[in-house]
Design a protein around this motif. Structure first.
Motif, PDB file in Angstrom:
ATOM      1  N   LYS A 101       0.858  -1.168   0.009  1.00 42.23           N
ATOM      2  CA  LYS A 101       0.057  -0.040   0.083  1.00 42.23           C
ATOM      3  C   LYS A 101       0.955   1.157   0.319  1.00 42.23           C
ATOM      4  O   LYS A 101       0.530   2.148  -0.918  1.00 42.23           O
ATOM      5  N   SER A 104       2.459   1.899  -3.281  1.00 37.56           N
ATOM      6  CA  SER A 104       1.282   2.366  -4.308  1.00 37.56           C
ATOM      7  C   SER A 104       1.416   3.907  -4.618  1.00 37.56           C
ATOM      8  O   SER A 104       1.008   4.284  -5.832  1.00 37.56           O
ATOM      9  N   LYS A 105       1.973   4.387  -3.280  1.00 38.66           N
ATOM     10  CA  LYS A 105       1.928   6.006  -3.896  1.00 38.66           C
ATOM     11  C   LYS A 105       3.314   6.740  -4.251  1.00 38.66           C
ATOM     12  O   LYS A 105       3.272   7.682  -4.597  1.00 38.66           O
ATOM     13  N   ASP A 118       7.386   2.817 -10.772  1.00 36.61           N
ATOM     14  CA  ASP A 118       6.556   2.432  -9.773  1.00 36.61           C
ATOM     15  C   ASP A 118       7.207   1.309  -8.802  1.00 36.61           C
ATOM     16  O   ASP A 118       7.719   0.443  -9.316  1.00 36.61           O
ATOM     17  N   ASN A 120       6.358  -0.883  -6.713  1.00 35.06           N
ATOM     18  CA  ASN A 120       5.816  -2.172  -6.625  1.00 35.06           C
ATOM     19  C   ASN A 120       6.251  -2.991  -7.562  1.00 35.06           C
ATOM     20  O   ASN A 120       5.897  -4.212  -7.747  1.00 35.06           O
ATOM     21  N   THR A 168       6.976  -7.968  -4.176  1.00 34.97           N
ATOM     22  CA  THR A 168       6.125  -8.318  -5.442  1.00 34.97           C
ATOM     23  C   THR A 168       7.128  -9.127  -6.146  1.00 34.97           C
ATOM     24  O   THR A 168       6.826  -9.433  -7.328  1.00 34.97           O
ATOM     25  N   HIS A 325      -3.923  -5.635  -3.350  1.00 36.91           N
ATOM     26  CA  HIS A 325      -4.398  -4.191  -3.445  1.00 36.91           C
ATOM     27  C   HIS A 325      -4.399  -3.431  -4.676  1.00 36.91           C
ATOM     28  O   HIS A 325      -4.023  -2.424  -5.065  1.00 36.91           O
ATOM     29  N   GLN A 326      -4.780  -4.348  -5.613  1.00 38.86           N
ATOM     30  CA  GLN A 326      -4.895  -3.787  -7.249  1.00 38.86           C
ATOM     31  C   GLN A 326      -5.820  -2.895  -7.383  1.00 38.86           C
ATOM     32  O   GLN A 326      -5.522  -2.046  -8.259  1.00 38.86           O
ATOM     33  N   ARG A 329      -4.008   0.380  -6.128  1.00 35.39           N
ATOM     34  CA  ARG A 329      -2.897   0.698  -7.059  1.00 35.39           C
ATOM     35  C   ARG A 329      -3.420   1.240  -8.346  1.00 35.39           C
ATOM     36  O   ARG A 329      -2.850   2.344  -8.981  1.00 35.39           O
ATOM     37  N   GLN A 332      -4.285   4.954  -7.472  1.00 38.45           N
ATOM     38  CA  GLN A 332      -3.284   5.879  -7.600  1.00 38.45           C
ATOM     39  C   GLN A 332      -2.828   6.082  -8.972  1.00 38.45           C
ATOM     40  O   GLN A 332      -2.589   7.293  -9.136  1.00 38.45           O
ATOM     41  N   HIS A 333      -2.706   5.118  -9.700  1.00 39.86           N
ATOM     42  CA  HIS A 333      -2.242   5.264 -11.168  1.00 39.86           C
ATOM     43  C   HIS A 333      -3.068   6.287 -11.829  1.00 39.86           C
ATOM     44  O   HIS A 333      -2.613   7.292 -12.565  1.00 39.86           O
TER      45      HIS A 333
END
Length: 359
Positions: A101, A104-105, A118, A120, A168, A325-326, A329, A332-333
């Motif tokens: 999470k 993700s930012k 990214d 992740n 990941t 947490h897709q 993510r 955020q994208h």
């Protein structure tokens, strides 16, 4: 002034872990990561050369945490790595899930490559993972007890691959021999870039005083300057020459040689004294103390078992990190790349109870 305490007295101060985590007593990971060479030398080597990945440098610089709260950021990162190495399975699996999470930012546009980044991304996570495990072992060999036996080294890299299951990363991509590790870094070399921002962050971290408590009196920091000098040049001495040139660091072979004995003496003293080890950890990474000390003090776990990260993720109901947490993510994208907005802080507040306070 803190008094000297016996191991028996210190054991009363720390709660046992619920279990032995992912490695346990007798593991090479515990042997290497628990040595004092990991606390500063190995860890600082890793977090500096990481910045030669332009994507990582962009993520760190644009987030600003290392620059504006270095002591806290250093401590949170050390706590997470301590959890992976020493922590019980459930809190570590939870921390790894929360880290997805947080990462993700850490997305945006990389001004050096002109592409996006990214945190992740599996290849970015593997770069961080390998710089950490390689640096910890390298400094253990150079400034600590020396090289592992062939059997121990094979086990160390297998345990490195096991730890990768918390990120990941595809574990199949993790090098498992010294030769494969060397090849991995050679293959990554064309991807590295020494941007002005990367050099600035490397020099900032190598000051080392940034890892000290911000409220430490100035006279104490000045008194520590000789020790920090020894440690700083010890960190640089295992840098390959091309990385020194990229980072704008000038250190010749004579200083490389002269800096080894005082570093070996310092870390041998730390290894012999649990009180000194605890004092140093309390100073630079207090959030990692409750995770590492039960292992350093040989406190038996409540349940003397280990499991793999995959077993823990299945048991506690966490998705594999690469799939976790897709929805977040994707949001955020959309915020960053579609709407041009800053990413949300979702996950950061939650992370404080698992990885340590941000303030």
């Amino acid at each position: 002034m803190l008094g000297i305490k016996t191991r028996a007295a210190l054991r009363e101060e720390f709660a046992p872990h619920a279990d032995y985590g992912f490695f346990g007593p007798g593991s090479v990971a515990w042997k290497v990561w628990s040595h004092p060479t990991s606390y500063i030398l190995g860890f600082a080597r890793a977090v500096t050369i990481e910045h030669l990945d332009p994507n990582l440098a962009a993520a760190v610089v644009q987030a600003g945490g290392v620059r504006y709260r270095p002591h806290t950021r250093y401590g949170r990162t050390m706590r997470y790595f301590a959890l992976v190495a020493f922590g019980a399975t459930e809190p570590t699996a939870k921390a790894a899930d929360v880290l997805v999470k947080i990462h993700s930012k850490a997305i945006g546009n990389d001004p050096v490559t002109g592409s996006t980044y990214d945190a992740n991304k599996p290849s970015s996570q593997l770069w961080i993972h390998m710089t950490a495990w390689h640096s910890i072992l390298y400094c253990y060999e150079k400034f600590g007890p020396g090289r592992l036996s062939p059997h121990e080294e094979a086990q160390f890299w297998e345990e490195c691959a096991r730890a990768a299951e918390l990120q990941t990363i595809d574990p199949a991509t993790v090098p498992r021999t010294r030769e494969d590790v060397i090849r991995y870094f050679e293959d990554w070399r064309p991807h590295l870039a020494a941007s002005e921002a990367a050099q600035d962050m490397v020099h900032f971290i190598l000051g080392l005083d940034v890892a000290l408590p911000p409220d430490m009196p100035a006279w104490q920091k000045r008194a520590m300057s000789p020790m920090l000098y020894v440690l700083r040049h010890g960190i640089i001495s295992p840098y390959p020459q091309y990385m020194r040139q990229m980072c704008g660091l000038r250190q010749g072979p004579l200083l490389d040689m002269l800096i080894v004995p005082p570093n070996k003496i310092f870390h041998a003293a730390m290894h012999r004294s649990i009180n000194l080890s605890m004092l140093l950890m309390r100073m630079i990474a207090p959030a990692a103390l409750e995770i590492a000390m039960p292992v350093l003090l040989d406190i038996p776990a409540d349940n003397p078992i280990t499991m793999t990260p995959r077993e823990a993720q299945a048991k506690y109901g966490y998705e594999l990190p690469v799939h976790a947490h897709q929805d977040l993510r994707a949001r955020q994208h959309d915020r960053v790349f579609a709407k041009g907005e800053a990413p949300s802080d979702e996950g950061l507040i939650e992370s404080e109870q698992h990885i340590g306070a941000m303030s």
